[in-house]
Design an enzyme around this catalytic site. Structure first.
Site, PDB file in Angstrom:
ATOM      1  N   ARG A  15      -1.603  25.573   9.541  1.00 23.35           N
ATOM      2  CA  ARG A  15      -1.868  24.203   9.110  1.00 23.35           C
ATOM      3  C   ARG A  15      -3.159  24.132   8.268  1.00 23.35           C
ATOM      4  NH1 ARG A  15      -5.839  20.613   8.840  1.00 23.35           N
ATOM      5  NH2 ARG A  15      -6.566  21.302  10.876  1.00 23.35           N
ATOM      6  N   ASP A  16      -4.299  24.324   8.908  1.00 26.66           N
ATOM      7  CA  ASP A  16      -5.569  24.161   8.173  1.00 26.66           C
ATOM      8  C   ASP A  16      -5.647  25.193   7.051  1.00 26.66           C
ATOM      9  OD1 ASP A  16      -8.149  23.436   7.450  1.00 26.66           O
ATOM     10  OD2 ASP A  16      -8.916  23.425   9.490  1.00 26.66           O
ATOM     11  N   HIS A 207     -14.553  23.767  16.136  1.00 25.53           N
ATOM     12  CA  HIS A 207     -13.689  24.006  14.953  1.00 25.53           C
ATOM     13  C   HIS A 207     -14.648  24.233  13.787  1.00 25.53           C
ATOM     14  CE1 HIS A 207     -10.028  22.826  12.399  1.00 25.53           C
ATOM     15  NE2 HIS A 207     -11.008  22.744  11.520  1.00 25.53           N
ATOM     16  N   HIS A 209     -15.677  25.821  10.217  1.00 24.88           N
ATOM     17  CA  HIS A 209     -15.396  26.469   8.931  1.00 24.88           C
ATOM     18  C   HIS A 209     -16.593  27.365   8.610  1.00 24.88           C
ATOM     19  CE1 HIS A 209     -11.659  24.410   7.597  1.00 24.88           C
ATOM     20  NE2 HIS A 209     -12.007  23.602   8.599  1.00 24.88           N
ATOM     21  N   CYS A 240     -10.178  22.173   3.446  1.00 23.92           N
ATOM     22  CA  CYS A 240      -9.581  20.855   3.454  1.00 23.92           C
ATOM     23  C   CYS A 240      -9.500  20.359   2.019  1.00 23.92           C
ATOM     24  CB  CYS A 240     -10.416  19.902   4.306  1.00 23.92           C
ATOM     25  SG  CYS A 240      -9.848  18.204   4.216  1.00 23.92           S
ATOM     26  N   ASN A 249     -11.565  28.356   7.977  1.00 23.13           N
ATOM     27  CA  ASN A 249     -12.104  28.402   9.338  1.00 23.13           C
ATOM     28  C   ASN A 249     -12.591  29.813   9.608  1.00 23.13           C
ATOM     29  OD1 ASN A 249      -9.567  26.521   9.327  1.00 23.13           O
ATOM     30  ND2 ASN A 249     -10.838  25.809  10.990  1.00 23.13           N
TER      31      ASN A 249
END
Ligand code: HMG
Ligand code: MG
Length: 302
Positions: A15-16, A207, A209, A240, A249
């Site tokens: 996803r990310d 979370h 990055h 993002c 990440n």
């Protein structure tokens, strides 16, 4: 020092990681990545997001990807849902967990989800209620908890404010997210401290990055406070679309190496994880963005 003995990693790469790729990634490749991650021992995978395809075209195949996964018992599959429309679409894919994502900065909230922080809570509240009524676990993400690409500094008070709102609408678990990877360890600890006013340590994850190369140090800083859940991304994929310049990440491979080296269990087979990272990196025609993966791959060729 309050180090946990076991850590749960949520791989957010599908996803990310893939939401930010310029070239389309076919659903079959995303599904294969999920399969490889679960084969490596990941017990939670953030698969996709049910957001507007106009905003994030890379996630437009959300239902197809969810339908194509051969689910393993004991593995949880989560998806992002920004509003009721997204949640209703997601429900058909039977996720184990959904994520509502707010921001600790007003500016980022507007850019990412097109509404203020207060308005985002009005959108999330019915999503959380419907999810919990359906027995689906609800995570919340607090973007820009350590800095904002538009606003700059973000105070621990802003983090505490958002955490309180998330708790108030029934969010069960909260992620402290460094969307643009600007945080450093003491800032991370202050943001977690602010979050602890509203959530138990067992319901908080990190979370991070890795834009400024701080994510491993930040992970250690969080571990030292007793945080034992982290979102990481295989091969360091990610970013993002609404946070220009932010890189992926922290790589799952690097965090697994760190944790295993400290005698902390993850249940993950690092070599298989490296294979998963190489699979997606080969598809994207680049090298894995992970120091540990690179080192291990080098030992294989020599
Ligand atoms: P909006 O334009 O304000 O939405 O976008 P709207 O309700 O006014 O609807 C406008 C159109 O979008 C309508 O279509 C809706 O049907 C459609 P039209 O009539 O024009 O054809 N629409 C949707 N379509 C599919 N799924 C939906 C949906 N909702 C509306 N759920 C919205 C508001 C939230 C939808 C938009 O801003 C959006 O999709 N944003 C998502 C941005 C995003 O995905 N960012 C990346 C994920 S967050 C992240 O990466 C951070 C994180 O990793 C933590 C960290 O690192 O910080 C989690
Ligand atoms: Mg993120």
């Amino acid at each position: 020092m309050n180090l946990p003995t076991r850590v749960k990693l949520v791989d957010v790469g599908p996803r990310d990681g893939l939401q930010n790729e310029k070239l389309p990634v076919p659903a079959a490749v995303k599904i294969e990545l999920v399969h490889r991650l679960q084969a490596a021992g990941l017990k939670e995978i953030e698969v996709t997001s049910f957001v507007s395809p106009k905003w994030v075209p890379q996630m437009a195949d959300n239902a197809e990807v969810m339908a194509g996964i051969a689910r393993l018992p004991g593995v949880r599959y989560s998806v992002l849902t920004p509003n009721l429309q997204g949640f209703q679409a997601a429900l058909l894919s039977k996720p184990d967990e959904i994520v509502v994502f707010g921001a600790a900065s007003e500016a980022f909230s507007q850019k990412n989800i097109n509404c203020s922080i207060a308005e985002s809570m009005d959108r999330f509240a019915p999503v959380v209620e419907a999810a919990r009524a359906a027995g689906i676990y609800v995570r919340g993400a607090m973007s820009c908890a350590l800095g904002c690409p538009y606003q700059g500094e973000v105070s621990p008070d802003s983090v505490s404010y958002l955490a309180a709102l998330m708790k108030g609408i029934g969010v069960q678990h909260i992620g402290v997210a460094d969307t643009i990877g600007v945080g450093t360890p003491l800032k991370v600890q202050r943001a977690i401290q602010a979050t602890l006013k509203h959530f138990d340590i067992n319901d908080i994850s990190g979370h991070f990055h890795d834009t400024y190369g701080q994510a491993l140090a930040n992970t250690l800083a969080a571990l030292q406070m007793g945080v034992w859940q982290f979102d990481t991304s295989v091969a360091g994929l990610g970013g993002c679309p609404y946070a220009k310049g932010a890189t992926g990440n922290v790589a799952t491979e690097d965090v697994v190496y760190l944790l295993h080296g400290m005698g902390i269990e993850t249940g993950i087979d690092l070599e298989k994880l490296v294979d998963a990272g190489q699979f997606i990196s080969d598809f994207l025609q680049r090298k894995p963005n992970s120091r540990a993966a690179t080192a291990l791959l080098n030992t294989r060729v020599s």
